[in-house]
Design a protein around this motif. Structure first.
Motif, PDB file in Angstrom:
ATOM      1  N   ARG A 146      38.389  44.116  37.861  1.00  0.00           N
ATOM      2  CA  ARG A 146      39.463  44.992  38.342  1.00  0.00           C
ATOM      3  C   ARG A 146      38.934  46.045  39.321  1.00  0.00           C
ATOM      4  NH1 ARG A 146      44.207  43.090  37.999  1.00  0.00           N
ATOM      5  NH2 ARG A 146      44.889  45.230  38.339  1.00  0.00           N
ATOM      6  N   TYR A 147      37.585  46.080  39.520  1.00  0.00           N
ATOM      7  CA  TYR A 147      37.017  47.093  40.433  1.00  0.00           C
ATOM      8  C   TYR A 147      37.579  46.939  41.844  1.00  0.00           C
ATOM      9  CZ  TYR A 147      33.076  48.433  37.239  1.00  0.00           C
ATOM     10  OH  TYR A 147      32.293  48.899  36.213  1.00  0.00           O
ATOM     11  N   VAL A 148      37.612  45.702  42.371  1.00  0.00           N
ATOM     12  CA  VAL A 148      38.102  45.499  43.745  1.00  0.00           C
ATOM     13  C   VAL A 148      39.606  45.771  43.862  1.00  0.00           C
ATOM     14  CG1 VAL A 148      38.442  43.855  45.640  1.00  0.00           C
ATOM     15  CG2 VAL A 148      36.247  43.946  44.451  1.00  0.00           C
ATOM     16  N   PRO A 149      40.446  45.154  43.025  1.00  0.00           N
ATOM     17  CA  PRO A 149      41.884  45.434  43.185  1.00  0.00           C
ATOM     18  C   PRO A 149      42.220  46.916  43.033  1.00  0.00           C
ATOM     19  CG  PRO A 149      41.477  44.039  41.249  1.00  0.00           C
ATOM     20  CD  PRO A 149      40.212  44.095  42.027  1.00  0.00           C
ATOM     21  N   ASP A 150      41.543  47.607  42.127  1.00  0.00           N
ATOM     22  CA  ASP A 150      41.860  49.031  41.944  1.00  0.00           C
ATOM     23  C   ASP A 150      41.325  49.895  43.078  1.00  0.00           C
ATOM     24  OD1 ASP A 150      41.949  49.265  38.274  1.00  0.00           O
ATOM     25  OD2 ASP A 150      43.424  48.613  39.740  1.00  0.00           O
TER      26      ASP A 150
END
Ligand code: 619
Ligand code: MG
Length: 214
Positions: A146-150
């Motif tokens: 979820r690091y990239v989407p967030d």
């Protein structure tokens, strides 16, 4: 039904840490995780790197993705300048309940806003809810995929400004390869890797510090 690991960690804090003393809360958790049960706190070794980045940035407004038991929440909040605040997002109500008590034990609750719910829902509401224009510092320590989407969501919501600092845990173990790819090959970020070890072990891990260039 027995207790959970977070609940046993909380008991260790309540037994061994002095109320109102953030450092003793941090030490009690590190002791518990080294001598009783490993838990996925950023830990003391990577925690020292986190401390140095937070001290350097001295953020007025900070955000943490993934509160868990509140260990890094307390680590960050104890270093904030007067009047500054840390918003921390946690979607597991049981973890949030433990974190609130760990935070209360540290005495830092007035500097911390714990928001229950998924980051994808909370991030778009931060500006209106907390009256902020942008974030000075973000600590990423939730689900690694979820690091990239967030990060993209933070950009889209206009929450990053020239100089905003992102610090991501676990970029090696368990790993966040898509995130490293994103921030290292993106002209809008200046990235640097801080080599360290997975909390309470000698397995390699590290933190990636990325400055948003606007
Ligand atoms: C749905 C995405 N949005 C989210 N919004 C709010 N909170 C979220 C979210 N995701 C996850 N969370 C919360 O963040 C926390 C999740 C953290 C995930 N961390 C890890 O998996 C992790 C795992 C390890 C690890 C390393 C080696 C191992 F052998 C085993 C585990 C080490 C770490 O330092 C870690 O941070 C939980 O409290 C979870 O409820
Ligand atoms: Mg982590």
């Amino acid at each position: 039904t027995g207790s959970s690991r977070p609940q046993r960690l909380l008991k260790a804090v309540q037994r061994n840490a002095a109320k109102g003393d953030p450092q003793s809360v941090i030490s009690a958790i590190d002791y518990f995780c080294r001598h009783s049960e490993w838990a996925m706190n950023v830990g003391d070794e990577k925690g020292s790197i986190l401390d140095s980045v937070v001290s350097e940035v001295s953020p007025t407004t900070a955000l943490e993705l993934g509160t868990y038991c509140g260990y890094s929440t307390v680590r960050i909040a104890r270093l904030l300048p007067p009047g500054a605040s840390l918003i921390t997002l946690e979607f597991n109500p049981d973890y949030a309940a433990v974190a609130r008590q760990v935070i209360a034990h540290s005495g830092l609750q007035d500097k911390i806003h714990l928001v229950e719910g998924p980051s994808g829902d909370s991030i778009p509401k931060l500006k209106e809810r907390f009256g902020i224009t942008s974030l000075d510092f973000v600590f990423l320590d939730h689900w690694k995929d979820r690091y990239v989407p967030d990060t993209k969501l933070l950009e889209e919501c206009g929450l990053l400004r020239k100089g905003s600092v992102l610090l991501a845990d676990n970029v090696i173990c368990p790993g966040a390869p898509e995130y490293l790819d994103y921030v290292r090959n993106n002209p809008r970020y200046e990235s640097r890797y801080f080599q360290s070890h997975l909390e309470y072990t000698n397995v390699e891990d590290g933190l990636e510090k990325s400055v948003f260039l606007g």
